[in-house]
Design a protein around this motif. Structure first.
Motif, PDB file in Angstrom:
ATOM      1  N   ASP A 108      39.499  29.297  67.843  1.00 12.13           N
ATOM      2  CA  ASP A 108      40.886  29.141  67.441  1.00 12.13           C
ATOM      3  C   ASP A 108      41.028  29.049  65.923  1.00 12.13           C
ATOM      4  OD1 ASP A 108      41.575  29.137  70.082  1.00 12.13           O
ATOM      5  OD2 ASP A 108      41.580  26.939  70.276  1.00 12.13           O
ATOM      6  N   ASP A 109      39.974  28.555  65.241  1.00 12.15           N
ATOM      7  CA  ASP A 109      40.057  28.325  63.808  1.00 12.15           C
ATOM      8  C   ASP A 109      39.588  29.500  62.983  1.00 12.15           C
ATOM      9  OD1 ASP A 109      41.016  25.841  64.302  1.00 12.15           O
ATOM     10  OD2 ASP A 109      39.081  24.808  64.104  1.00 12.15           O
ATOM     11  N   LEU A 110      39.285  30.632  63.632  1.00 16.60           N
ATOM     12  CA  LEU A 110      38.748  31.767  62.888  1.00 16.60           C
ATOM     13  C   LEU A 110      39.708  32.278  61.836  1.00 16.60           C
ATOM     14  CD1 LEU A 110      36.919  33.799  65.668  1.00 16.60           C
ATOM     15  CD2 LEU A 110      35.871  32.694  63.703  1.00 16.60           C
ATOM     16  N   SER A 111      41.009  32.111  62.078  1.00 12.37           N
ATOM     17  CA  SER A 111      41.982  32.618  61.124  1.00 12.37           C
ATOM     18  C   SER A 111      42.154  31.709  59.914  1.00 12.37           C
ATOM     19  CB  SER A 111      43.347  32.803  61.806  1.00 12.37           C
ATOM     20  OG  SER A 111      43.814  31.561  62.296  1.00 12.37           O
ATOM     21  N   GLN A 112      41.576  30.502  59.988  1.00 15.76           N
ATOM     22  CA  GLN A 112      41.714  29.566  58.877  1.00 15.76           C
ATOM     23  C   GLN A 112      40.828  29.996  57.711  1.00 15.76           C
ATOM     24  OE1 GLN A 112      43.923  27.076  58.812  1.00 15.76           O
ATOM     25  NE2 GLN A 112      44.602  27.838  60.804  1.00 15.76           N
ATOM     26  N   PRO A 113      41.353  30.019  56.503  1.00 15.48           N
ATOM     27  CA  PRO A 113      40.566  30.446  55.352  1.00 15.48           C
ATOM     28  C   PRO A 113      39.386  29.515  55.093  1.00 15.48           C
ATOM     29  CG  PRO A 113      42.923  30.392  54.830  1.00 15.48           C
ATOM     30  CD  PRO A 113      42.745  29.712  56.146  1.00 15.48           C
ATOM     31  N   ASN A 114      38.259  30.096  54.740  1.00 16.23           N
ATOM     32  CA  ASN A 114      37.090  29.333  54.335  1.00 16.23           C
ATOM     33  C   ASN A 114      37.046  29.364  52.817  1.00 16.23           C
ATOM     34  OD1 ASN A 114      34.474  28.486  53.642  1.00 16.23           O
ATOM     35  ND2 ASN A 114      33.660  29.154  55.613  1.00 16.23           N
ATOM     36  N   LYS A 115      37.304  28.215  52.195  1.00 15.61           N
ATOM     37  CA  LYS A 115      37.474  28.175  50.750  1.00 15.61           C
ATOM     38  C   LYS A 115      36.205  28.554  49.993  1.00 15.61           C
ATOM     39  CE  LYS A 115      41.068  24.628  50.993  1.00 15.61           C
ATOM     40  NZ  LYS A 115      41.485  23.262  50.593  1.00 15.61           N
ATOM     41  N   ASN A 116      35.045  28.441  50.649  1.00 13.11           N
ATOM     42  CA  ASN A 116      33.792  28.691  49.955  1.00 13.11           C
ATOM     43  C   ASN A 116      33.332  30.144  50.025  1.00 13.11           C
ATOM     44  OD1 ASN A 116      33.473  25.944  49.255  1.00 13.11           O
ATOM     45  ND2 ASN A 116      32.623  25.490  51.273  1.00 13.11           N
ATOM     46  N   VAL A 117      33.914  30.944  50.887  1.00 12.83           N
ATOM     47  CA  VAL A 117      33.403  32.293  51.121  1.00 12.83           C
ATOM     48  C   VAL A 117      33.488  33.155  49.869  1.00 12.83           C
ATOM     49  CG1 VAL A 117      33.755  34.427  52.409  1.00 12.83           C
ATOM     50  CG2 VAL A 117      33.849  32.247  53.593  1.00 12.83           C
ATOM     51  N   THR A 118      34.588  33.089  49.153  1.00 13.19           N
ATOM     52  CA  THR A 118      34.735  33.907  47.942  1.00 13.19           C
ATOM     53  C   THR A 118      33.647  33.571  46.929  1.00 13.19           C
ATOM     54  OG1 THR A 118      37.138  34.093  48.229  1.00 13.19           O
ATOM     55  CG2 THR A 118      36.262  34.514  46.028  1.00 13.19           C
ATOM     56  N   ILE A 119      33.397  32.282  46.736  1.00 11.90           N
ATOM     57  CA  ILE A 119      32.358  31.854  45.799  1.00 11.90           C
ATOM     58  C   ILE A 119      30.987  32.294  46.290  1.00 11.90           C
ATOM     59  CG2 ILE A 119      31.279  29.884  44.663  1.00 11.90           C
ATOM     60  CD1 ILE A 119      34.122  30.509  43.751  1.00 11.90           C
ATOM     61  N   MET A 123      28.588  34.686  44.152  1.00 11.56           N
ATOM     62  CA  MET A 123      27.266  34.243  43.734  1.00 11.56           C
ATOM     63  C   MET A 123      26.170  35.140  44.291  1.00 11.56           C
ATOM     64  SD  MET A 123      27.750  31.849  41.665  1.00 11.56           S
ATOM     65  CE  MET A 123      26.013  31.400  41.486  1.00 11.56           C
ATOM     66  N   THR A 124      26.356  35.620  45.518  1.00  9.72           N
ATOM     67  CA  THR A 124      25.396  36.548  46.096  1.00  9.72           C
ATOM     68  C   THR A 124      25.290  37.812  45.253  1.00  9.72           C
ATOM     69  OG1 THR A 124      25.816  35.729  48.343  1.00  9.72           O
ATOM     70  CG2 THR A 124      24.834  37.911  48.147  1.00  9.72           C
ATOM     71  N   GLU A 125      26.434  38.295  44.787  1.00  9.72           N
ATOM     72  CA  GLU A 125      26.469  39.496  43.954  1.00  9.72           C
ATOM     73  C   GLU A 125      25.882  39.225  42.568  1.00  9.72           C
ATOM     74  OE1 GLU A 125      28.289  43.606  43.751  1.00  9.72           O
ATOM     75  OE2 GLU A 125      27.260  42.309  45.165  1.00  9.72           O
ATOM     76  N   VAL A 126      26.275  38.114  41.975  1.00  6.59           N
ATOM     77  CA  VAL A 126      25.823  37.791  40.620  1.00  6.59           C
ATOM     78  C   VAL A 126      24.311  37.545  40.582  1.00  6.59           C
ATOM     79  CG1 VAL A 126      25.948  36.066  38.775  1.00  6.59           C
ATOM     80  CG2 VAL A 126      28.044  36.901  39.854  1.00  6.59           C
ATOM     81  N   LEU A 127      23.772  36.905  41.634  1.00  6.09           N
ATOM     82  CA  LEU A 127      22.348  36.568  41.665  1.00  6.09           C
ATOM     83  C   LEU A 127      21.483  37.685  42.233  1.00  6.09           C
ATOM     84  CD1 LEU A 127      22.537  32.821  42.804  1.00  6.09           C
ATOM     85  CD2 LEU A 127      22.036  33.725  40.513  1.00  6.09           C
ATOM     86  N   ASN A 128      22.039  38.883  42.309  1.00  6.25           N
ATOM     87  CA  ASN A 128      21.263  40.034  42.760  1.00  6.25           C
ATOM     88  C   ASN A 128      20.892  40.882  41.543  1.00  6.25           C
ATOM     89  OD1 ASN A 128      20.183  42.328  43.908  1.00  6.25           O
ATOM     90  ND2 ASN A 128      21.733  42.476  45.530  1.00  6.25           N
ATOM     91  N   PRO A 129      19.648  40.806  41.066  1.00  9.28           N
ATOM     92  CA  PRO A 129      19.268  41.565  39.872  1.00  9.28           C
ATOM     93  C   PRO A 129      19.332  43.070  40.071  1.00  9.28           C
ATOM     94  CG  PRO A 129      17.323  40.615  40.917  1.00  9.28           C
ATOM     95  CD  PRO A 129      18.524  40.022  41.607  1.00  9.28           C
ATOM     96  N   LYS A 130      19.236  43.504  41.343  1.00 16.07           N
ATOM     97  CA  LYS A 130      19.334  44.936  41.617  1.00 16.07           C
ATOM     98  C   LYS A 130      20.734  45.451  41.278  1.00 16.07           C
ATOM     99  CE  LYS A 130      15.827  44.803  45.271  1.00 16.07           C
ATOM    100  NZ  LYS A 130      15.525  45.020  46.715  1.00 16.07           N
TER     101      LYS A 130
END
Length: 211
Positions: A108-119, A123-130
């Motif tokens: 039921d809560d899948l539609s609720q925004p996860n505030k940490n996902v954007t960060i 961070m996943t993108e920034v910490l990828n040296p490739k």
């Protein structure tokens, strides 16, 4: 300001790269499966922000440092892999404490925004040296030194254009992933297994980053 022919070539090449399945697409799908379309869109936005950060790094020369220094490259590589592995472990750990009632509430809560996902995505993108090497190796190919516009400005413009172009492509991935996940969410135990598959994807991405 930009060479029109180089710009068209850049847009075409960028589109091909954006639609090709890769680690960022896998991350998007994992977040979409686990938290729903909203989280997927937040991830796409996070990757776009990460692209902007890499553009800034490329312009000021930090990406060149990663390319020149094996120690710096390895350090960022392990940080990125460790961060992805952490996300995978925490996602899997969360499934161990879920009951059938929690599962229904999670659906039921899948539609609720996860505030940490954007960060997390950024961070996943920034910490990828490739990705950093991609920006410093790919984008300069389209810079026209014969123009009055400085090389730095051209690098910045091309660097900003890529995440702008990639964002709608990522949104299509999110939409498709949400449709697929919707089928599995109709079954009571599916969300737990979706989360576990997502956790496995995060760990696989960590391993892929080290290869």
């Amino acid at each position: 300001m930009l060479n029109p022919e180089f710009l068209l070539s850049f847009l075409f090449a960028s589109f091909i790269i954006a639609i090709a399945p890769g680690p960022s697409n896998a991350f998007l799908m994992a977040q979409t499966f686990t938290h729903g379309k909203t989280a997927g869109m937040q991830s796409a936005f996070g990757f776009a922000l990460g692209g902007i950060v890499h553009t800034i790094f490329a312009v000021i020369g930090l990406s060149a440092i990663l390319k020149a220094s094996e120690t710096a490259y390895t350090t960022v590589q392990y940080l990125g892999a460790g961060y992805l592995a952490y996300l995978g472990v925490m996602t899997f750990k969360a499934t161990l404490s879920k009951t059938n009632q929690d599962t229904q509430q999670g659906t039921d809560d899948l539609s609720q925004p996860n505030k940490n996902v954007t960060i997390q995505a950024m961070m996943t993108e920034v910490l990828n040296p490739k990705v950093a090497l991609f920006f410093i190796a790919f984008i300069p190919q389209f810079v026209d030194t014969s123009l009055d516009t400085s090389t730095t400005v051209q690098l910045a413009l091309f660097g900003l254009l890529y995440p702008i172009l990639a964002f709608p492509v990522d949104c299509v991935y999110v939409y498709g992933g949400d449709k697929i996940a919707g089928y599995f969410r109709a079954h009571p135990q599916a969300p737990i297994w979706i989360d576990r598959v997502s956790a496995a994807i995060f760990v696989a991405l960590a391993v892929n980053l080290l290869l």
